[in-house]
Design an enzyme around this catalytic site. Structure first.
Site, PDB file in Angstrom:
ATOM      1  N   GLU A 279       0.920  -1.219  -0.024  1.00  0.00           N
ATOM      2  CA  GLU A 279       0.187   0.159  -0.112  1.00  0.00           C
ATOM      3  C   GLU A 279       0.965   0.991   0.443  1.00  0.00           C
ATOM      4  O   GLU A 279       1.114   2.226   0.780  1.00  0.00           O
ATOM      5  CB  GLU A 279      -1.425  -0.273   0.671  1.00  0.00           C
ATOM      6  CG  GLU A 279      -1.906  -1.218   1.488  1.00  0.00           C
ATOM      7  CD  GLU A 279      -2.963  -1.484   2.624  1.00  0.00           C
ATOM      8  OE1 GLU A 279      -3.026  -0.207   3.413  1.00  0.00           O
ATOM      9  OE2 GLU A 279      -3.275  -2.538   2.618  1.00  0.00           O
ATOM     10  N   GLU A 406      -5.905 -11.003  -0.470  1.00  0.00           N
ATOM     11  CA  GLU A 406      -6.142 -10.902   0.674  1.00  0.00           C
ATOM     12  C   GLU A 406      -7.958 -11.027   0.604  1.00  0.00           C
ATOM     13  O   GLU A 406      -9.147  -9.891   0.438  1.00  0.00           O
ATOM     14  CB  GLU A 406      -6.368  -9.195   1.134  1.00  0.00           C
ATOM     15  CG  GLU A 406      -4.689  -8.796   1.744  1.00  0.00           C
ATOM     16  CD  GLU A 406      -4.145  -7.772   2.279  1.00  0.00           C
ATOM     17  OE1 GLU A 406      -5.488  -7.505   2.400  1.00  0.00           O
ATOM     18  OE2 GLU A 406      -3.683  -7.526   2.292  1.00  0.00           O
TER      19      GLU A 406
END
Ligand code: G3I
Length: 506
Positions: A279, A406
């Site tokens: 991220e 995820e």
């Protein structure tokens, strides 16, 4: 014909390898906690969760307060999962028995190595009674019984070792809940530590390492012959607080190198793929007029901390696969384009990177976006598996792999409900039939896309094992419910892995 024979042999080889490396026998589906002993002491909690999500799983949470317990949709209603929904213990030992049996027939020549060093889970053949009272050999890929078998069978159909099916695992629950362990072992052949391998948990105080719980997960995964995805080396969140105090460029570089080297050295040959940087891209302009996230790394090393981290990881362990991991990089839009540009630049500069992780925390409905809250800005997009396919293609064109890292599918929660603190009770409201149908459709589309793009896409990890353990407080986002039973999403995923249509129960 030759090709068919070759594939058949490959599956026999896989079974042989599985047995040779002890995938079933070393604890196999006899799910013990041997690997988990002596690791329950928690490290000091000094890590920063500066994304402020406040939604972590609650170690004190009781399963009885979880959602989805009375699945109104009737799990396994399509019939294909009836095996999976029965006693997991029975199924687990079935798999163990069949693997052992087939190994006795397997030839003793050396099997080909699977791509990732661990073995995959195609089961053995079985005999079935035919209409004339005789028996017919049934190949396990004609009727895979679990997610991991269906994932391995993608390899049987298309070559290679198939699609790994993973789950994010919390050490606490693995120790505490035998049903959790049994479900994990039965259905999954890849493991990601949900929190235990992050910078904060691993190095809570500078120079003071805490590997125990992460090691226990790795020991457990090895006993079960699972692939292990390391998550994550360099992330602005869940890093130790002391990292924020560093003022000096060289000092930050040294600290980052030390963290990457020590971690990779510790797990050399055991963790197969690492999310090196997580991220790095924000949801809009953040650092210095760019989308890069503004945190100590960018403030001190600039944009290049990402390339540096990958180079450090490669130098520390040239054999491990290195991934950049993010959310909304699967979508159409500025964020996905920014991530793509970042990764393409790394490739162009010859920075070692093997693949991109698409988190896929997917919104099934646009209504959640309209409800606003912090989650609307974090996860603004409504599902779009076409954009996912396009993004896979553009990374494949760079020579990279893609992993779903995820995966979960929201069907319900207004975002603000997900801001509940970790110890807030989970919703006990069962998923409705309409929600379950929509969720199944979305899972089907994404998994089908991954299978279609195989081998570029060769791993799918769900962010949790079953609904009660999801990071979402109030949304039953996973394929298994509060009783560990498969939801319609499970049937849809099984169908997608087998490349057959899925018809939702009405
Ligand atoms: O370990 C402490 C415990 O000591 C304390 O008693 C408890 C009560 O607050 O908190 C525990 O820490 C929590 C931790 O999860 C372990 O349960 C943190 O507060 C909580 O913030 C943390 O949340 C995790 C979150 O990452 C942190 O950002 C979630 O479990 C985890 O699912 C989530 O995972 C991230 C991926 O790494 C990256 N992509 C997004 C994904 C979801 O946010």
């Amino acid at each position: 014909m030759v090709l068919m024979a070759d594939r058949w042999l490959r599956s026999v080889w896989i079974v042989a390898l599985c047995t040779a490396s002890g995938c079933a026998s070393a604890g196999g589906n006899d799910v013990t906690t041997d690997a988990l002993d002596d690791t329950t002491a928690a490290p000091p909690e000094t890590s920063s969760t500066s994304n402020g999500d406040g939604t972590g799983s609650d170690p004190e949470m009781s399963t009885s307060s979880s959602g989805g317990e009375d699945d109104s949709t009737g799990a396994a209603s399509t019939g294909s999962t009836s095996d999976a929904s029965s006693s997991s213990e029975t199924d687990a030992s079935d798999t163990l028995a069949s693997t052992d049996e087939s190994s006795s027939d397997a030839t003793t020549s050396a099997p080909p190595e699977p791509d990732d060093g661990s073995s995959s889970g195609v089961g053995s053949t079985g005999a079935e009674e035919d209409s004339e009272g005789g028996t017919t050999e049934v190949h396990p890929c004609d009727r895979p019984r679990t997610l991991k078998e269906a994932g391995a069978c993608v390899g049987f159909r298309k070559g290679g070792s198939g699609v790994r099916i993973g789950a994010a695992v919390a050490h606490h629950w693995l120790v505490a809940d035998s049903a959790y362990r049994e479900l994990l072992v039965r259905e999954f052949d890849s493991l990601t530590a949900e929190n235990e391998m992050k910078w904060g948990p691993l190095q809570p105080e500078r120079g003071s390492w805490y590997f125990d719980t992460a090691d226990a997960l790795v020991d457990f995964a090895e006993e079960q012959d699972m692939m292990i995805r390391g998550h994550t080396l360099v992330w602005y969140s869940q890093k130790p607080n002391w990292v924020d105090d560093i003022q000096n460029v060289e000092e930050f570089r040294d600290v980052m190198r030390d963290h990457v080297e020590t971690t990779l050295d510790h797990y050399r040959g055991r963790v197969h793929r690492w999310d090196v940087v997580n991220e790095a891209m924000a949801d809009g302009i953040d650092w210095n007029g760019t989308y890069l996230r503004d945190w100590r790394a960018t403030q001190l090393l600039g944009a290049d901390y990402i390339a540096e981290a990958f180079q450090m990881a490669h130098d520390a362990d040239p054999d491990v696969e290195l991934y950049y991991n993010d959310y909304n990089n699967d979508m159409a839009g500025a964020k996905a384009d920014q991530v793509y540009a970042l990764v393409a630049d790394l490739v162009e500069r010859g920075i070692p990177i093997d693949g991109v992780g698409f988190q896929l925390h997917v919104n099934a409905t646009p209504t959640q976006i309209a409800q606003g809250g912090m989650w609307a800005s974090l996860y603004p997009n409504y599902y779009n598996s076409g954009a996912f396919a396009d993004n896979i293609d553009r990374y494949a064109a760079l020579g990279l792999k893609v992993n779903i890292t995820e995966f979960d599918v929201r069907v319900r929660s207004p975002f603000h409900e997900n801001e509940a603190p970790p110890d807030a009770p989970r919703s006990s409201e069962p998923i409705t039939a309409a929600e379950a149908r929509l969720q199944a459709k979305v899972y089907y589309e994404y998994v089908s896309t991954c299978v279609e793009k195989y081998p570029t896409c060769d791993a799918i990890t769900f962010w949790g094992v079953a609904d009660p353990y999801s990071w979402y407080a109030t949304d039953p986002v996973l394929p298994f419910d509060g009783n560990y039973l498969p939801k319609p999403a499970y049937d849809a995923i099984m169908a997608a892995l087998q490349g057959v249509p899925y018809v939702a129960p009405q």
